[in-house]
Write an enzyme that holds these catalytic residues in place. Structure first.
Site, PDB file in Angstrom:
ATOM      1  N   ASN A 148      -1.300  10.576 -13.836  1.00  0.00           N
ATOM      2  CA  ASN A 148      -2.187  11.568 -13.236  1.00  0.00           C
ATOM      3  C   ASN A 148      -2.732  12.550 -14.259  1.00  0.00           C
ATOM      4  O   ASN A 148      -3.900  12.908 -14.227  1.00  0.00           O
ATOM      5  CB  ASN A 148      -1.451  12.342 -12.133  1.00  0.00           C
TER       6      ASN A 148
ATOM      7  N   SER B 171       0.851  -1.175   0.000  1.00  0.00           N
ATOM      8  CA  SER B 171       0.000   0.000   0.000  1.00  0.00           C
ATOM      9  C   SER B 171       0.894   1.234   0.000  1.00  0.00           C
ATOM     10  O   SER B 171       2.067   1.150   0.373  1.00  0.00           O
ATOM     11  CB  SER B 171      -0.902  -0.008   1.231  1.00  0.00           C
TER      12      SER B 171
ATOM     13  N   GLU C  15       0.695   7.437 -10.390  1.00  0.00           N
ATOM     14  CA  GLU C  15      -0.738   7.686 -10.249  1.00  0.00           C
ATOM     15  C   GLU C  15      -1.116   9.121  -9.894  1.00  0.00           C
ATOM     16  O   GLU C  15      -2.117   9.640 -10.364  1.00  0.00           O
ATOM     17  CB  GLU C  15      -1.267   6.745  -9.140  1.00  0.00           C
TER      18      GLU C  15
ATOM     19  N   GLN D 263      -3.597   3.382 -16.005  1.00  0.00           N
ATOM     20  CA  GLN D 263      -2.400   2.726 -15.441  1.00  0.00           C
ATOM     21  C   GLN D 263      -2.016   1.502 -16.258  1.00  0.00           C
ATOM     22  O   GLN D 263      -0.837   1.299 -16.592  1.00  0.00           O
ATOM     23  CB  GLN D 263      -2.660   2.280 -13.994  1.00  0.00           C
TER      24      GLN D 263
ATOM     25  N   ASP E  68       2.168   5.205  -6.587  1.00  0.00           N
ATOM     26  CA  ASP E  68       1.180   6.226  -6.233  1.00  0.00           C
ATOM     27  C   ASP E  68       1.797   7.095  -5.139  1.00  0.00           C
ATOM     28  O   ASP E  68       1.847   6.688  -3.981  1.00  0.00           O
ATOM     29  CB  ASP E  68      -0.117   5.556  -5.749  1.00  0.00           C
TER      30      ASP E  68
HETATM   31  P1  NAI Z   1      -3.578  20.562  -8.100  1.00  0.00           P
HETATM   32  O1  NAI Z   1      -2.203  21.041  -8.347  1.00  0.00           O
HETATM   33  O2  NAI Z   1      -4.553  20.495  -9.218  1.00  0.00           O
HETATM   34  O3  NAI Z   1      -4.270  21.437  -6.944  1.00  0.00           O
HETATM   35  C1  NAI Z   1      -3.644  21.889  -5.793  1.00  0.00           C
HETATM   36  C2  NAI Z   1      -4.058  23.342  -5.611  1.00  0.00           C
HETATM   37  O4  NAI Z   1      -3.593  23.805  -4.341  1.00  0.00           O
HETATM   38  C3  NAI Z   1      -3.466  24.261  -6.675  1.00  0.00           C
HETATM   39  O5  NAI Z   1      -4.491  24.950  -7.354  1.00  0.00           O
HETATM   40  C4  NAI Z   1      -2.565  25.193  -5.886  1.00  0.00           C
HETATM   41  O6  NAI Z   1      -2.519  26.498  -6.428  1.00  0.00           O
HETATM   42  C5  NAI Z   1      -3.194  25.154  -4.502  1.00  0.00           C
HETATM   43  N1  NAI Z   1      -2.272  25.538  -3.426  1.00  0.00           N
HETATM   44  C6  NAI Z   1      -0.940  25.297  -3.315  1.00  0.00           C
HETATM   45  N2  NAI Z   1      -0.458  25.831  -2.185  1.00  0.00           N
HETATM   46  C7  NAI Z   1      -1.507  26.400  -1.550  1.00  0.00           C
HETATM   47  C8  NAI Z   1      -1.645  27.109  -0.328  1.00  0.00           C
HETATM   48  N3  NAI Z   1      -0.588  27.359   0.449  1.00  0.00           N
HETATM   49  N4  NAI Z   1      -2.882  27.539   0.017  1.00  0.00           N
HETATM   50  C9  NAI Z   1      -3.948  27.323  -0.784  1.00  0.00           C
HETATM   51  N5  NAI Z   1      -3.870  26.675  -1.953  1.00  0.00           N
HETATM   52  C10 NAI Z   1      -2.663  26.214  -2.332  1.00  0.00           C
HETATM   53  O7  NAI Z   1      -3.420  19.121  -7.435  1.00  0.00           O
HETATM   54  P2  NAI Z   1      -4.593  18.029  -7.253  1.00  0.00           P
HETATM   55  O8  NAI Z   1      -4.586  17.119  -8.410  1.00  0.00           O
HETATM   56  O9  NAI Z   1      -5.817  18.721  -6.864  1.00  0.00           O
HETATM   57  O10 NAI Z   1      -4.000  17.176  -6.039  1.00  0.00           O
HETATM   58  C11 NAI Z   1      -3.854  17.738  -4.738  1.00  0.00           C
HETATM   59  C12 NAI Z   1      -3.296  16.682  -3.792  1.00  0.00           C
HETATM   60  O11 NAI Z   1      -4.222  15.619  -3.658  1.00  0.00           O
HETATM   61  C13 NAI Z   1      -2.009  16.020  -4.270  1.00  0.00           C
HETATM   62  O12 NAI Z   1      -1.200  15.733  -3.152  1.00  0.00           O
HETATM   63  C14 NAI Z   1      -2.486  14.736  -4.904  1.00  0.00           C
HETATM   64  O13 NAI Z   1      -1.462  13.785  -4.977  1.00  0.00           O
HETATM   65  C15 NAI Z   1      -3.602  14.368  -3.967  1.00  0.00           C
HETATM   66  N6  NAI Z   1      -4.657  13.485  -4.465  1.00  0.00           N
HETATM   67  C16 NAI Z   1      -5.365  12.815  -3.505  1.00  0.00           C
HETATM   68  C17 NAI Z   1      -6.406  11.988  -3.853  1.00  0.00           C
HETATM   69  C18 NAI Z   1      -7.146  11.258  -2.807  1.00  0.00           C
HETATM   70  O14 NAI Z   1      -7.931  10.364  -3.128  1.00  0.00           O
HETATM   71  N7  NAI Z   1      -6.993  11.565  -1.543  1.00  0.00           N
HETATM   72  C19 NAI Z   1      -6.812  11.800  -5.259  1.00  0.00           C
HETATM   73  C20 NAI Z   1      -6.033  12.586  -6.185  1.00  0.00           C
HETATM   74  C21 NAI Z   1      -5.006  13.399  -5.793  1.00  0.00           C
END
Ligand code: NAI
Length: 482
Positions: free
Chosen positions: A230, A78, A205, A415, A143
């Site tokens: 991604n 995982s 991922e 994937q 991932d």
């Molecule tokens: P993204 O890059 O599209 O969005 C992140 C946003 O946060 C950006 O618009 C950025 O400007 C903003 N940001 C950065 N620093 C900031 C701050 N200090 N204050 C406010 N906003 C800020 O990325 P995405 O695709 O939305 O992914 C975000 C996170 O979620 C990543 O770590 C990704 O790996 C993770 N993720 C988690 C999933 C889950 O199931 N839990 C699924 C997909 C992604």
């Protein structure tokens, strides 16, 4: 290695339950099942030894068995200490043809609630292939990039001829990684270098893992080609958005059962994940406030009807806080100290450094108490309580079961196609970071239309010529943003 011992899961007797849910999930994952049918004969992954590091859920089980159906051998861990669904892990270890007494499945090393030491041990086991030339995989499916990171760190130390010093660790997790490397690297050893030499590539991922890959490529340290799964449209514009729209409130509900309607919720970050989270909370009737650093995303949030302001402005007024940024230090201990009584704090970004858990624990007189696994109250000296979900790790997988099958069918079809690309066409992909070719992205979407009763309009040849595309696609230029 005795196959019956070449895995570690919480409870093998959960396999039957896991198998039942896998069977239900298969129907909801038409993309993966279509790929199984399409490639059953060709066996494009025959000879592939895939090490996977990705949340060991029911949906991932369908992915694993798809890779196997295409000819791959697979070892799995995982990519988060809380995200494993133990019944899915048990079913994968037992396999479709095995029994609890005679497990015949895939070597899987994953259980819900691993310690950091156990987590990295599991990652190491997934990367360790008994009876192979280099003792390692020839493909990685990652991932968040932890499996890729471990290999790269190992190679880096071996190249420098250094044995890692544990006392240089910058954090608990860093210490655990250094201990692992210290244990596996002796003077002059080439274990990781050899292991890396046979890896044809990695398919990554998530946003955070992709970010690491581009950094390594920029620094010239990337050791093998990578496909950024991604940024396939059928991944980030679906899983990150619609997946989180489903699983964010699922996590909050299962953790707290608090009525979301009428509450004020703050979503930090309005990228793909943030957009899904904000919609999810608004759908329940919450008043949603967004924080952003990017003017484009801030403007989008405003146009979508959300108030956009700073955390500082609202930290003492809101009821629910969710970080979605993939950045660090978003909600600090001083912020949590200002929150309302019984404010709920959670993160859905990949790593746990969005919320300053270490700082919270250091507040003098603060008391942490477990309500149930992955739900903790933190009581401040003045009696004020805040509720922290999954200790700051991604709450949709820690407190609920992550994204549902249908959306993961898109991500995991991407994937699988990415694995086939890198494994079967090594010459087409010199070391670099690639996105999936657009015709494959469109193919994945196409595989999911029938199940939803979607009737696609057929482009006529003269129309295709008029807009400058082929009748069978791709329909958009690479710079199109959807
Ligand atoms: P993204 O890059 O599209 O969005 C992140 C946003 O946060 C950006 O618009 C950025 O400007 C903003 N940001 C950065 N620093 C900031 C701050 N200090 N204050 C406010 N906003 C800020 O990325 P995405 O695709 O939305 O992914 C975000 C996170 O979620 C990543 O770590 C990704 O790996 C993770 N993720 C988690 C999933 C889950 O199931 N839990 C699924 C997909 C992604």
């Amino acid at each position: 290695v005795d196959k019956r011992q070449d895995f570690k899961v919480a409870d093998l007797s959960l396999a039957e339950f896991g198998r039942k849910e896998i069977t239900l999930a298969e129907h909801e994952m038409p993309g993966l099942m279509a790929i199984r049918r399409e490639y059953a004969e060709a066996q494009p992954l025959a000879g592939a030894r895939v090490t996977g590091s990705l949340h060991m859920t029911v949906q991932t089980a369908v992915l694993i068995e798809t890779l196997v159906a295409l000819g791959a051998e697979v070892r799995w861990a995982s990519c988060n200490i809380f995200s494993t669904q133990d019944h899915a892990a048990a079913a994968i270890a037992v396999g479709p043809n095995g029994t609890v007494d005679d497990p015949q499945g895939v070597p899987v090393f994953a259980w819900k609630g691993e310690t950091l030491e156990e987590y990295w041990w599991c990652t190491e086991q997934a990367l360790t292939w008994p009876n192979t030339p280099t003792g390692g995989p020839n493909m990685i499916l990652d991932d968040g990039g932890d499996a890729t990171l471990l290999v790269h760190k190992g190679v880096e130390y071996e190249k420098d001829g250094k044995v890692p010093e544990v006392d240089t660790a910058e954090s608990d997790e860093h210490r655990v990684i250094l201990e692992l490397l210290h244990r596996t690297i002796t003077d002059g050893s080439q274990k990781w270098t050899q292991l890396a030499s046979e890896i044809r590539g990695v398919t990554e991922e998530t946003t955070t893992g992709v970010h690491r890959l581009y950094e390594m490529h920029r620094d010239g340290t990337l050791l093998f080609p990578a496909i950024n799964v991604n940024d396939a449209v059928t991944k980030s514009k679906f899983d990150n958005k619609y997946g989180c729209r489903h699983s964010l409130i699922d996590g909050i509900n299962r953790a707290t059962d608090v009525l979301i309607g009428g509450k004020t919720a703050v979503v930090c970050g309005y990228g793909d994940v943030g957009k899904g989270c904000a919609e999810s909370l608004r759908g329940q009737g919450a008043r949603v406030i967004v924080t952003e650093i990017d003017p484009i995303c801030a403007l989008q949030a405003a146009m979508d009807g959300y108030q956009v302001t700073t955390l500082d402005e609202v930290v003492d007024k809101a009821d629910i806080f969710v970080t979605t940024t993939g950045n660090k230090d978003i909600i600090m201990a001083a912020d949590m100290a200002r929150m309302k009584h019984q404010a709920i704090v959670g993160n859905i970004g990949h790593f746990d450094n969005e919320i300053d858990m270490a700082g919270l624990a250091k507040i003098p007189g603060i008391v942490k108490d477990e309500v149930k696994p992955q739900v903790h109250t933190w009581t401040f000296p003045d009696g004020k309580v805040i509720i922290v979900l999954s200790e700051g790790r991604l709450l949709n997988l820690g407190n609920a079961t992550g994204h549902p099958s249908f959306v993961m069918s898109n991500s995991f079809a991407d994937q699988t196609l990415a694995q086939i690309e890198l494994f079967t066409k090594p010459d087409a992909y010199p070391t670099d970071v690639y996105v999936l070719p657009k015709h494959l992205d469109e193919k994945v979407a196409r595989l999911h239309l029938d199940a939803l009763g979607v009737k696609l309009t057929q482009l006529r040849p003269e129309q295709a010529a008029y807009i400058g595309v082929e009748v069978e696609g791709p329909y958009k230029p690479d710079h199109y943003r959807y």
